[in-house]
Design an enzyme around this catalytic site. Structure first.
Site, PDB file in Angstrom:
ATOM      1  N   GLN A 117       0.830  -1.203   0.000  1.00 19.53           N
ATOM      2  CA  GLN A 117       0.000   0.000   0.000  1.00 19.53           C
ATOM      3  C   GLN A 117       0.866   1.256   0.000  1.00 19.53           C
ATOM      4  O   GLN A 117       0.353   2.369  -0.058  1.00 19.53           O
ATOM      5  CB  GLN A 117      -0.917  -0.007   1.229  1.00 19.53           C
ATOM      6  CG  GLN A 117      -1.843  -1.197   1.291  1.00 19.53           C
ATOM      7  CD  GLN A 117      -2.508  -1.341   2.641  1.00 19.53           C
ATOM      8  OE1 GLN A 117      -3.512  -0.668   2.919  1.00 19.53           O
ATOM      9  NE2 GLN A 117      -1.964  -2.187   3.494  1.00 19.53           N
ATOM     10  N   ASN A 118       2.180   1.073   0.089  1.00 21.91           N
ATOM     11  CA  ASN A 118       3.102   2.192   0.175  1.00 21.91           C
ATOM     12  C   ASN A 118       3.436   2.761  -1.201  1.00 21.91           C
ATOM     13  O   ASN A 118       3.413   2.037  -2.203  1.00 21.91           O
ATOM     14  CB  ASN A 118       4.390   1.765   0.889  1.00 21.91           C
ATOM     15  CG  ASN A 118       4.125   1.304   2.305  1.00 21.91           C
ATOM     16  OD1 ASN A 118       3.113   1.669   2.907  1.00 21.91           O
ATOM     17  ND2 ASN A 118       5.009   0.496   2.850  1.00 21.91           N
ATOM     18  N   ASP A 158       6.408   4.531  -1.634  1.00 19.04           N
ATOM     19  CA  ASP A 158       7.796   4.984  -1.498  1.00 19.04           C
ATOM     20  C   ASP A 158       8.798   4.242  -2.376  1.00 19.04           C
ATOM     21  O   ASP A 158       9.955   4.661  -2.502  1.00 19.04           O
ATOM     22  CB  ASP A 158       8.246   4.889  -0.034  1.00 19.04           C
ATOM     23  CG  ASP A 158       7.959   3.529   0.594  1.00 19.04           C
ATOM     24  OD1 ASP A 158       8.270   2.496  -0.042  1.00 19.04           O
ATOM     25  OD2 ASP A 158       7.433   3.492   1.722  1.00 19.04           O
ATOM     26  N   HIS A 217      -1.245   1.476  -4.506  1.00 21.82           N
ATOM     27  CA  HIS A 217      -1.576   2.899  -4.540  1.00 21.82           C
ATOM     28  C   HIS A 217      -0.628   3.703  -5.422  1.00 21.82           C
ATOM     29  O   HIS A 217      -0.529   4.920  -5.282  1.00 21.82           O
ATOM     30  CB  HIS A 217      -1.587   3.468  -3.116  1.00 21.82           C
ATOM     31  CG  HIS A 217      -2.637   2.859  -2.249  1.00 21.82           C
ATOM     32  ND1 HIS A 217      -2.522   2.740  -0.876  1.00 21.82           N
ATOM     33  CD2 HIS A 217      -3.849   2.306  -2.563  1.00 21.82           C
ATOM     34  CE1 HIS A 217      -3.596   2.142  -0.388  1.00 21.82           C
ATOM     35  NE2 HIS A 217      -4.414   1.874  -1.385  1.00 21.82           N
ATOM     36  N   CYS A 235       2.154  12.829 -16.554  1.00 14.94           N
ATOM     37  CA  CYS A 235       1.502  13.998 -17.125  1.00 14.94           C
ATOM     38  C   CYS A 235       0.004  13.757 -17.211  1.00 14.94           C
ATOM     39  O   CYS A 235      -0.442  12.732 -17.725  1.00 14.94           O
ATOM     40  CB  CYS A 235       2.071  14.303 -18.505  1.00 14.94           C
ATOM     41  SG  CYS A 235       1.245  15.704 -19.327  1.00 14.94           S
ATOM     42  N   CYS A 258      -0.805  14.154 -21.469  1.00 17.43           N
ATOM     43  CA  CYS A 258      -0.377  13.149 -22.459  1.00 17.43           C
ATOM     44  C   CYS A 258      -0.099  11.780 -21.848  1.00 17.43           C
ATOM     45  O   CYS A 258       0.086  10.808 -22.567  1.00 17.43           O
ATOM     46  CB  CYS A 258       0.863  13.642 -23.213  1.00 17.43           C
ATOM     47  SG  CYS A 258       2.384  13.671 -22.223  1.00 17.43           S
ATOM     48  N   CYS A 308       4.956  19.159 -17.971  1.00 15.89           N
ATOM     49  CA  CYS A 308       5.503  18.237 -18.959  1.00 15.89           C
ATOM     50  C   CYS A 308       5.957  19.032 -20.183  1.00 15.89           C
ATOM     51  O   CYS A 308       5.579  20.194 -20.374  1.00 15.89           O
ATOM     52  CB  CYS A 308       4.416  17.225 -19.341  1.00 15.89           C
ATOM     53  SG  CYS A 308       4.866  16.050 -20.639  1.00 15.89           S
ATOM     54  N   SER A 357      -2.569  -2.409   9.461  1.00 19.06           N
ATOM     55  CA  SER A 357      -3.703  -2.916  10.231  1.00 19.06           C
ATOM     56  C   SER A 357      -4.770  -3.477   9.309  1.00 19.06           C
ATOM     57  O   SER A 357      -5.757  -4.049   9.772  1.00 19.06           O
ATOM     58  CB  SER A 357      -4.308  -1.798  11.092  1.00 19.06           C
ATOM     59  OG  SER A 357      -4.719  -0.711  10.275  1.00 19.06           O
ATOM     60  N   ALA A 367       8.683  -3.787  12.540  1.00 19.71           N
ATOM     61  CA  ALA A 367       8.785  -4.621  11.342  1.00 19.71           C
ATOM     62  C   ALA A 367      10.212  -5.079  11.088  1.00 19.71           C
ATOM     63  O   ALA A 367      10.451  -6.253  10.776  1.00 19.71           O
ATOM     64  CB  ALA A 367       8.247  -3.857  10.135  1.00 19.71           C
TER      65      ALA A 367
END
Length: 253
Positions: free
Chosen positions: A102-103, A105, A120, A128, A131, A149, A190, A233
């Site tokens: 879901q990150n 990064d 995501h 852009c 285009c 762009c 979660s 984690a």
């Protein structure tokens, strides 16, 4: 060694197909603040005002100034931590096949992971709105906002904003993998935001064992997860990888 870590290691070692679902909690140790929860970005910024697609269409320069510039700074500084590296190690060992994250990064890919479904989208790409061309953020001048762009269209991060749909291809593939796996690692999430939240449910109904890694109890812990490893984690992934490597060494004896 923690007996639950050993149990999780034995579960993954015996599984034919293991996938992972990751969330913001795996990247907190890399210096990236979460969006939701205590200390999250949405406590400081109204997501409906600055993270909704209609807000961007109305005033892209303001969204860049308030939201995207800060995110870009955090993400440029971030490096994979032991959690990301641990998942890549599981892939190298042939234990883990796919990560659904879901990150936004891109740290799983930086760590080396090959098959990552970015639910995501990713801030590692700009797109852009006119285009559709993609461009790396480092090649874009942000002295004038919003960035443009070559075609003259407005550039935006290639992420899913509020009011936008997740890629149907990503959703379909993630659901298929969840229904086919026999073990799912849920790390740093979660799993309360749909549709990603439903993936552990799909996996569980398909007979998979759910191994959860989170610092605190979540809605999954009491209803879906079969094994829960409470802790950061990075630390818990490190212990899990070490336990799996120990099992492998014993098998070779």
């Amino acid at each position: 060694m923690n007996p639950y870590v050993q149990l999780a290691a034995k579960t993954l070692a015996a599984a034919h197909q293991t996938i992972a679902l990751t969330g913001a909690g795996i990247s907190v140790e890399s210096g990236i603040p979460p969006f939701r929860g205590k200390g999250g970005l949405w406590e400081k910024i109204d997501p409906m005002k600055y993270a909704h697609i209609s807000a961007y269409e109305r005033d892209p320069a303001e969204v860049w100034r308030v939201l995207f510039i800060g995110l870009r700074t955090d993400l440029e500084r971030a490096r994979p931590n032991e959690g990301h590296r641990g998942l890549f190690r599981l892939e190298q060992m042939g234990v883990l096949s796919t990560i659904i994250t879901q990150n936004i990064d891109g740290l799983h890919q930086v760590a080396g992971s090959g098959d990552v479904i970015e639910f995501h989208g990713s801030f590692a790409r700009l797109r852009c709105m006119a285009c559709g061309a993609g461009i790396e953020p480092g090649r874009v001048d942000l002295d004038a906002l919003p960035p443009q762009c070559r075609c003259g269209g407005v550039l935006r991060p290639d992420v899913v904003m509020f009011g936008e749909a997740i890629s149907p291809d990503h959703l379909q593939r993630a659901q298929m993998l969840a229904s086919a796996c026999d073990a799912m690692l849920v790390v740093g999430t979660s799993a309360t935001v749909e549709p990603a939240a439903y993936l552990p449910v799909i996996a569980k109904r398909g007979g998979a064992t759910i191994v959860e890694i989170n610092p605190d109890r979540t809605p999954l812990s009491d209803s879906i997860s079969d094994i829960t490893l409470f802790g950061p984690a990075g630390e818990m992934m490190g212990q899990l990888v070490a336990a799996l490597e120990q099992l492998r060494r014993r098998e070779k004896l």
